[in-house]
Design an enzyme around this catalytic site. Structure first.
Site, PDB file in Angstrom:
ATOM      1  N   ALA B  36       4.501   9.501  -4.756  1.00 38.31           N
ATOM      2  CA  ALA B  36       4.548   8.379  -4.439  1.00 38.31           C
ATOM      3  C   ALA B  36       5.618   8.013  -3.355  1.00 38.31           C
ATOM      4  CB  ALA B  36       4.382   7.009  -5.446  1.00 38.31           C
ATOM      5  N   HIS B  37       6.922   8.593  -3.851  1.00 38.76           N
ATOM      6  CA  HIS B  37       8.140   8.453  -2.844  1.00 38.76           C
ATOM      7  C   HIS B  37       7.808   9.312  -1.499  1.00 38.76           C
ATOM      8  CE1 HIS B  37      10.542   7.039  -6.291  1.00 38.76           C
ATOM      9  NE2 HIS B  37      11.642   6.719  -5.140  1.00 38.76           N
TER      10      HIS B  37
END
Lengths: 290, 195
Positions: B36-37
């Protein structure tokens, strides 16, 4: 599916659910003893852990969001009549438990990143088959989280370093892990055998109730010494400082090659989730929550 | 000191926090793990993240009809996000990071620069965390990343206890402890050699 297959799938799935939601009593007692001797931030962590354990049990929800990789160890009699059923029931039970409990879908294809969503995949769930004389079977479940699995290590030590070298390597490794594996941890140490066997012995050492000593005196003494040395480090619960870095160290060994001193270090988080089942030759299955 | 931070959290509010403080978060919290980062940095955020709490977590969730329910949601090991976090803080300005195990030098510097704190939530306490989650507001990248890696947006009430482990003045409980542990290790090594 035969009646026995169905029963195996259902009971194994139930055991997977119990392992995910109810922490064994030996672990709870060890955590309570740790809480009683800690103060400050260390005590806050242990109180949160114990409150969490209660909430999970009462609400029948997983203790930790990382419900782990379901791992099985099966001690089966050479005359055990349901081996074929058990073989196919294990992955089926994992699929069922993943839907019902639910368990987090934790199997990812290492190349494509694809997640089948049911906690199965190539070689997974992994089962360690241990044949023994007899006609019954015993199944140990060890759903192991990724954070603590990442802290496992293999050290191929120079034999000349001897047992002092083993102690130093174990203590340095566990201390260097700091808060990463969610201490207070339970550490399984496998000495000898070979690269793969030493790690497997470390995992097998985790199947014992927390704090139950190895039956051989020298091994038990080594376990006690390692616990004391690691806890003197001050890493403490969650790596925020304190007296309890490990709840227990369990050691297993195998004979080694003269030129090798393999050391397998297996780290298990405080949520040392386990379940145990016994299957009789007549097909009775009993879940024994340790 | 024990206090409740309500989102959107102001920069001054987190700059006033000191390592060792115990805080709780109420309001909006979003999850982001490794993938997700990466995705958020590459493509930008689908909603404003400034002033929110970023939670390193891959939750266990269950869908009942159209509603998601959070079953367990403890923190994951934050060290893996060190690769992304400094850039992430500068770009999106979440004010509170919630994770476990601590983060590195680059993140510590970014916390001071941006004005944010890293807080520690008891690792594995997934049921305790879920109890403070009132509902799932949104979920992003679910199909692409799967349940644990997706960006979940939670409405929370008194989420904690969170120990401020790395503050915005450059102090880290982990770094302090490392010094103590290193000193203890010298004695432990000597005991092993001497035994």
């Amino acid at each position: 599916m035969s009646k026995m297959s169905e029963k195996l799938v259902e009971t194994l799935a139930e055991a997977l659910g119990q392992a995910a939601t109810v922490l064994p009593n030996d672990v709870i007692s060890a955590l309570e003893r740790a809480r009683d001797r800690e103060e400050g931030p260390a005590r806050v962590q242990l109180e949160a852990i114990l409150r969490n354990v209660e909430i999970a049990k009462a609400g029948q929800v997983p203790i930790c969001q990382d419900t782990g990789t379901p791992t099985f160890f099966v001690r089966f009699g050479t005359k055990f009549p349901y081996l074929e059923e058990l073989l196919s029931a294990i992955p089926e039970a994992v699929r069922l438990a993943t839907r019902k409990v639910p368990l987090r879908p934790n199997t990812v294809h290492p190349l494509t990143g694809e997640n089948p969503g049911d906690n199965t995949g190539r070689h997974i769930p992994h089962v360690t088959w241990l044949p023994v004389p007899g006609d019954g079977a015993e199944i140990f479940l060890l759903p192991k989280g990724g954070g603590s699995e990442n802290c496992c290590a293999l050290k191929m030590l120079t034999p000349g370093l001897g047992i002092k070298g083993v102690k130093k390597a174990v203590v340095e490794h566990v201390v260097a892990c700091g808060g990463k594996p969610c201490p207070p941890t339970v550490v399984g140490v496998g000495i000898g055998g070979g690269a793969d066997l030493s790690l497997k012995l470390g995992k097998l050492a985790l199947l014992r109730p927390v704090g139950e000593r190895h039956p051989e005196r020298e091994v038990a003494a080594l376990e006690e010494e390692l616990e004391e040395l690691i806890n003197a480090s001050g890493v403490g619960p969650m790596g925020l400082g304190g007296k309890t870095t490990v709840l227990a160290v369990h050691v297993e060994y195998a004979h080694r090659h003269p030129a090798s001193l393999p050391l397998g270090i297996v780290v298990q988080c405080w949520a040392d989730r386990r379940a145990h089942l016994r299957i009789s030759p007549s097909g009775e299955i009993v879940i024994r929550n340790p | 000191m024990e206090k409740v931070l309500k989102t959107p959290i102001a920069e001054e509010e987190v700059r006033a926090l000191k390592a060792g403080d115990v805080v709780y978060v109420s309001g909006t919290l979003f999850t982001a793990r490794d993938e997700a980062h990466r995705v958020l940095l590459e493509r930008g955020a689908p909603f404003p993240l400034e002033g929110l709490a970023l939670f390193h977590c891959g939750p266990v969730v269950k869908k009942a009809g159209e509603t998601w329910r959070v079953v367990a949601a403890g923190p994951t090991t934050s060290a893996r996000m060190e690769l992304f976090e400094a850039e992430f803080l500068e770009k999106f300005k979440p004010r509170v990071i919630i994770g476990k195990g601590g983060m590195g030098e680059r993140t510590l510097n970014a916390l001071s620069e941006v004005g944010a704190v890293y807080t520690h939530f008891t690792g594995g306490a997934g049921a305790l965390a879920a109890q403070a989650i009132r509902g799932v507001k949104e979920v992003h990248f679910l199909e692409e990343l799967g349940i644990p890696e997706a960006v979940w947006v939670f409405e929370v009430e008194r989420f904690g206890p969170l120990v401020v482990a790395m503050d915005a003045s450059g102090r880290s409980l982990y770094a302090d402890l490392e010094k103590t542990v290193e000193k203890n290790m010298d004695q432990i090594r000597a005991r092993i050699q001497g035994a």
